[in-house]
Design a protein around this motif. Structure first.
Motif, PDB file in Angstrom:
ATOM      1  N   LYS A 269      78.623  12.342  27.849  1.00 12.76           N
ATOM      2  CA  LYS A 269      78.162  13.518  28.601  1.00 12.76           C
ATOM      3  C   LYS A 269      78.065  13.214  30.096  1.00 12.76           C
ATOM      4  O   LYS A 269      78.536  13.973  30.937  1.00 12.76           O
ATOM      5  N   LYS A 270      77.479  12.047  30.381  1.00 15.68           N
ATOM      6  CA  LYS A 270      77.317  11.659  31.789  1.00 15.68           C
ATOM      7  C   LYS A 270      78.678  11.444  32.454  1.00 15.68           C
ATOM      8  O   LYS A 270      78.884  11.796  33.623  1.00 15.68           O
TER       9      LYS A 270
ATOM     10  N   GLN B  44      80.331  14.731  33.120  1.00 15.80           N
ATOM     11  CA  GLN B  44      79.614  15.398  34.203  1.00 15.80           C
ATOM     12  C   GLN B  44      80.009  14.808  35.564  1.00 15.80           C
ATOM     13  O   GLN B  44      80.330  15.535  36.498  1.00 15.80           O
ATOM     14  N   THR B  45      80.013  13.479  35.644  1.00 14.71           N
ATOM     15  CA  THR B  45      80.331  12.821  36.917  1.00 14.71           C
ATOM     16  C   THR B  45      81.776  13.091  37.321  1.00 14.71           C
ATOM     17  O   THR B  45      82.061  13.390  38.489  1.00 14.71           O
TER      18      THR B  45
ATOM     19  N   TYR C 145      82.442  16.372  38.980  1.00 18.04           N
ATOM     20  CA  TYR C 145      82.014  16.568  40.375  1.00 18.04           C
ATOM     21  C   TYR C 145      83.098  16.156  41.368  1.00 18.04           C
ATOM     22  O   TYR C 145      83.133  16.642  42.493  1.00 18.04           O
TER      23      TYR C 145
ATOM     24  N   ILE D   3      75.652  22.074  38.280  1.00 19.31           N
ATOM     25  CA  ILE D   3      74.451  21.250  38.496  1.00 19.31           C
ATOM     26  C   ILE D   3      73.181  22.091  38.402  1.00 19.31           C
ATOM     27  O   ILE D   3      72.220  21.726  37.722  1.00 19.31           O
TER      28      ILE D   3
ATOM     29  N   GLN E 220      70.670  11.524  36.854  1.00 20.79           N
ATOM     30  CA  GLN E 220      71.677  12.513  37.281  1.00 20.79           C
ATOM     31  C   GLN E 220      71.948  12.374  38.772  1.00 20.79           C
ATOM     32  O   GLN E 220      73.081  12.369  39.227  1.00 20.79           O
TER      33      GLN E 220
ATOM     34  N   ALA F  94      73.977   9.302  39.484  1.00 17.40           N
ATOM     35  CA  ALA F  94      75.397   9.493  39.159  1.00 17.40           C
ATOM     36  C   ALA F  94      76.086  10.301  40.249  1.00 17.40           C
ATOM     37  O   ALA F  94      77.188   9.995  40.682  1.00 17.40           O
ATOM     38  N   LEU F  95      75.344  11.319  40.715  1.00 15.13           N
ATOM     39  CA  LEU F  95      75.898  12.178  41.757  1.00 15.13           C
ATOM     40  C   LEU F  95      76.118  11.391  43.044  1.00 15.13           C
ATOM     41  O   LEU F  95      77.176  11.472  43.685  1.00 15.13           O
TER      42      LEU F  95
ATOM     43  N   THR G 233      79.100   9.207  42.793  1.00 12.08           N
ATOM     44  CA  THR G 233      80.346   9.951  42.986  1.00 12.08           C
ATOM     45  C   THR G 233      80.625  10.134  44.464  1.00 12.08           C
ATOM     46  O   THR G 233      81.736   9.923  44.936  1.00 12.08           O
TER      47      THR G 233
END
Lengths: 318, 589
Positions: A124-125, A128-129, A132, A195, B7, B10-11, B14
């Motif tokens: 999932k992570k 998600q990453t 982006y 998000i 989260q 992770a963001l 990125t």
């Protein structure tokens, strides 16, 4: 009438007092919001007076206030509406804007709901990453990629050939423009846009799922009855905000996707404003055209909010 | 909370990955530019002249320090910290007799181009600034926010010499009422090389032509025949390319490669005593008929109007085409650098159409000293010491400053060869890329770095020596050889090949009239519409032989302007100062 006056005298001072008291009680939150309020005021409200140059023969030395008024005042607007391309440009703007909204608004919601259903944490992570990443690619690179993919030997045509279709120059004309424009916008925005919905979904009371499991609800029913109601207020506000910018599409992207086979078919109000303002230096005229666009956007936001207020009063902006 | 933190992490990761990927690209691009990699230059500024020597009396300056704000456009490399920038400051302080404290605001040239009119509209100007939209600033001068330089002629010694020598003379540099609001960009062409910058030669796959026993075309008929032969070879499977002709850019249409051959132009230009809009001329229609015939015969890549520069470069370097009629100088060398061994692009002067004679070239330079109205420097009317600023900019047009900015210091970056010509030092000429190495010194002639107050005059000889790349060439007398674009287009085309577009007369226009002209100029509304519709004629979507279709095309283009198209042309002819505008009546009728 007298009663009303008495009521005002009795209640108003008390409510003003309570307003300041409440403000004082929430001083930490107020302080937290203050920089943003100042920023918005300086950069979004103060410049509004600049729209006056739409009605003036703007002269930099005389400034906005000192410049002469146009005679007639709406001269720039009539020039635009008399322009041989204005109807086509307005229609193009609506078409591109609405198509973009139609696809870019629901996809992050669907993506967030799907991600929410994934069980494998690592997977999932990762998804998600990865989702982006397109958001960080510059629009110039995106357009160059689209030009390459859409060429006769590009990836899109490889797919077409695989599906038994003939190769076509997808960069020629406007037939494929909307799909490329909207498709790339979805690709770029789906992860980033999700998000806010994922954040909203993280607030779901897990006991609701436990209860739903006991009641034998399937995944679809859990999405419809638990997840969706949780993100619905957020989605409504995002929708109203998106409608406000629906006609202010990414003109850089359109400019970069234009070529000698599709230029007029792709022209929208923003590219027209760029052409007249930046390329040809007609600032009053281009401001007038953009003011027209802003007025339409305002009307759209107002109407959307009105519809939402009628359908679901709790989720409207005002 | 823990979930949200992860989260966010992770963001952030990125973002970091993306930013670092971009940074590494920029870093690797910038590693070739390093002003610290060159030795320090020294120069005795006392050998240079001073304003006082020139009889210029500058007013007393309080504290002996001149503080200024300057906004300049930068190109591939910033001049900050370069040796020449340091010497520019020393020489300028010596000339003005004061200390200089300049706060430089450097902006990428493309961003600068997009924003300079917005800055002018704001009225918040630095003391001096680069201008790359030349005549557009006159409007702001009229409004009083720019210094009228004609009021400060007593503080100039060198710029007036450029004004005198430029075609059109003082009329060119000044407005109708004698005012002038910016220093125009100067150009020094001591050897009178009137070569062109681009679109003055066709590129050919030399290796392929040699292999097939063919040679580049000298006439349009030969060019058609060459396309036919190559197409037959393709169809017979004898060569592996896909189309005879490819285009190289989206910025200019395929038409730009042929307009000079048909003695017309792809936007508004001045010819035979009148202003004309090229795309509605009969010559232009003849050109479209010719291009349509090439397209119908399958000689032109169908993506000629849609492939961007990246795609076109890929086509050129991976063997898609054999001929390219639209090319900037230096592009052939760039292509050859990445071609497979044995494959080679080369250039030959434009083929001639006997009906029109010698083809026209684009972007040719005037001889001697000349000014270019397109770019320059303006001074804010609010500047505190206008006399000093005017004298400073004027000094950039002096021989000693042109020499310093373009060649550097004698004995260190250049010397005089046995035949009396200037040559750059080995350090520069033997570098992997002389343009980059000269840019590291901050030399303006490098083309990658503009030093001092941009724009200042370029020395054409220096430019040719250090930044013009040698490319393969062909002509019927000399056969195959290696030379430079500017030199060859000067030699092969001669004076008669200079396009009238390059030498327009002076026209005094009000700001509103300039705006009207902009609609007909390159990238203006009419130009863009003409290019779009021209493509439809080339591809056969519209029938170029059909008079009604042509009339409709002309009407469509004329309808694009906000005011009457014909009135704009008439206005331009009426406002033209030189030559005699009595010939204007027949234009575009």
């Amino acid at each position: 009438m007298k009663k009303q006056k008495k009521w005002n005298e009795a209640v108003a001072p008390a409510s003003i007092n309570s307003f300041w008291k409440q403000l004082y009680r929430q001083r930490q939150l107020v302080l937290l919001a203050l920089p943003a309020v100042i920023l918005v005021f300086i950069f979004k409200y103060i410049p509004i007076y600049g729209i006056l140059i739409s009605f003036k023969d703007f002269n930099a030395a005389k400034g906005v206030w000192g410049s002469e008024w146009l005679n007639p005042l709406w001269k720039n607007f009539t020039t635009f509406f008399k322009n041989v391309n204005s109807q086509k440009i307005i229609w193009n703007t609506f078409k591109v804007g609405m198509m973009t909204l139609l696809f870019t608004f629901p996809t992050p919601i669907i993506f967030a709901l799907l991600l929410n259903e994934l069980k494998g944490k690592w997977y999932k992570k990762t998804v998600q990453t990865v989702s982006y990443i397109p958001h960080f690619i510059s629009i110039v690179v995106i357009c160059s990629m689209l030009n390459g993919f859409g060429s006769m030997t590009g990836m899109f045509n490889d797919v077409r050939e695989f599906l038994g279709m003939a190769r076509v120059n997808m960069n020629s004309g406007s037939a494929y423009f909307l799909w490329e424009y909207v498709g790339s916008a979805v690709w770029q925005g789906v992860g980033w846009g999700s998000i806010i919905y994922l954040a909203a979904l993280s607030n779901v009371d897990t006991s609701l799922y436990d209860v739903a499991n006991i009641d034998g609800a399937n995944r679809w029913q859990k999405i419809i009855h638990i997840a969706w109601p949780t993100i619905k207020p957020t989605a409504t506000i995002i929708l109203i905000m998106n409608v406000g910018t629906v006609l202010n599409m990414d003109f850089t992207k359109i400019l970069l996707m234009q070529n000698d086979t599709n230029r007029s078919a792709l022209d929208v109000i923003s590219t027209f404003v760029y052409q007249k303002g930046i390329v040809e230096g007609k600032f009053s005229y281009s401001t007038a055209v953009n003011l027209f666009l802003s007025a339409v956007c305002f009307a759209l936001v107002f109407s959307t909010n009105m519809i939402v207020r009628k359908m679901d009063p709790e989720n409207s902006l005002w | 909370m823990k979930k949200n933190a992860k989260q966010l992490a992770a963001l952030a990761l990125t973002g970091v990955i993306t930013v670092s990927a971009q940074t590494s690209v920029f870093a690797s691009e910038n590693t070739q530019f390093d002003p610290n990699s060159v030795p320090e230059l020294t120069m005795d500024v006392n050998t240079f002249t001073t304003a006082k020597d020139n009889g210029i009396e500058l007013p007393e300056l309080e504290g002996g320090t001149l503080k200024l704000k300057a906004s300049i456009a930068t190109y591939q490399m910033s001049s900050e910290g370069t040796q020449i920038q340091k010497l520019w400051q020393e020489a300028m302080e010596h000339y003005l007799g004061c200390k200089l404290e300049i706060e430089w605001q450097r902006t990428n040239s493309l961003d600068y181009l997009n924003n300079e009119l917005v800055v002018l509209q704001s009225g918040a100007l630095p003391d001096m600034a680069t201008v790359s939209k030349g005549p557009a600033v006159n409007e702001y001068g009229n409004d009083g926010i720019l210094l009228n330089l004609s009021d400060y002629m007593d503080y100039m010694k060198y710029y007036p010499e450029f004004m005198k020598e430029t075609q059109g003379g003082e009329d060119y540099a000044k407005l109708e009422d004698g005012s002038m609001y910016y220093f125009m960009d100067g150009f020094y062409n001591p050897d009178n090389i009137q070569g062109a910058q681009s679109f003055t030669s066709f590129a050919y796959r030399f290796d392929l032509l040699k292999e097939l026993g063919l040679q580049p075309a000298t006439t349009l008929d030969e060019f058609t025949e060459l396309c036919k032969t190559i197409k037959e070879k393709i169809d017979a499977g004898e060569i592996s390319i896909q189309y005879p002709i490819i285009n190289s850019t989206l910025d200019y249409g395929l038409q730009r490669g042929f307009v000079g051959i048909f003695h017309t132009w792809d936007c508004v230009y001045y010819n035979d005593g009148a202003w004309r809009f090229g795309p509605i001329e009969d010559n232009y229609r003849e050109m479209l008929k010719y291009l349509n015939s090439l397209y119908e015969a399958g000689y032109i890549d169908p993506e000629f109007a849609t492939a961007d520069t990246n795609a076109a470069t890929t086509k050129a370097t991976t063997g898609v085409g054999a001929l390219c009629p639209t090319l900037w100088s230096g592009s052939v060398q760039g292509w050859n650098d990445v071609m497979e061994e044995g494959q080679e692009w080369g250039l030959a002067f434009l083929p001639e159409n006997p009906d029109y004679g010698t083809p026209w070239k684009w972007g040719s330079r005037q001889d001697g000293r000349s000014l270019n109205a397109g770019m320059g420097i303006y001074i804010s009317s609010a500047t505190e010491h206008p006399e000093y600023v005017v004298a400073m900019i004027d000094y950039q047009y002096s021989d000693e400053m042109i020499n310093l900015m373009n060649w550097g210091v004698e004995g260190q970056t250049w010397s005089v060869s046995d035949d009396g010509t200037k040559i750059y030092s080995d350090d520069i000429t033997s570098a992997e890329d002389p343009a980059v190495q000269s840019g590291n010194y901050g030399l303006t002639a490098s083309g990658v770095c503009r030093t001092g107050m941009v724009f200042n005059p370029m020395d054409f000889n220096a430019l040719l020596d250090v930044s013009a790349k040698s490319e393969p060439w062909w002509n019927p007398e000399d056969g195959y050889y290696v030379s430079k674009y500017w030199t060859e287009t000067n030699r092969l085309g001669g004076v008669e090949s200079i396009s009238p577009y390059d030498r327009p007369p002076v026209a005094y226009l009000t700001p509103e009239e300039s705006g009207q002209k902009a609609e007909l100029a390159y990238e203006g509304t009419c130009d863009k519409r003409a290019r779009e519709l021209s493509v439809q004629f080339i591809t056969g979507e519209m029938d170029i032989e059909d008079d009604d279709a042509w009339a409709s095309y002309v009407e469509d283009i004329k309808s694009q302007t906000d005011t009457n198209f014909d009135d704009i042309i008439a206005m331009l002819n009426e406002k033209t100062v030189t030559p005699d505008n009595s010939q204007a009546e027949t234009a575009n009728e």
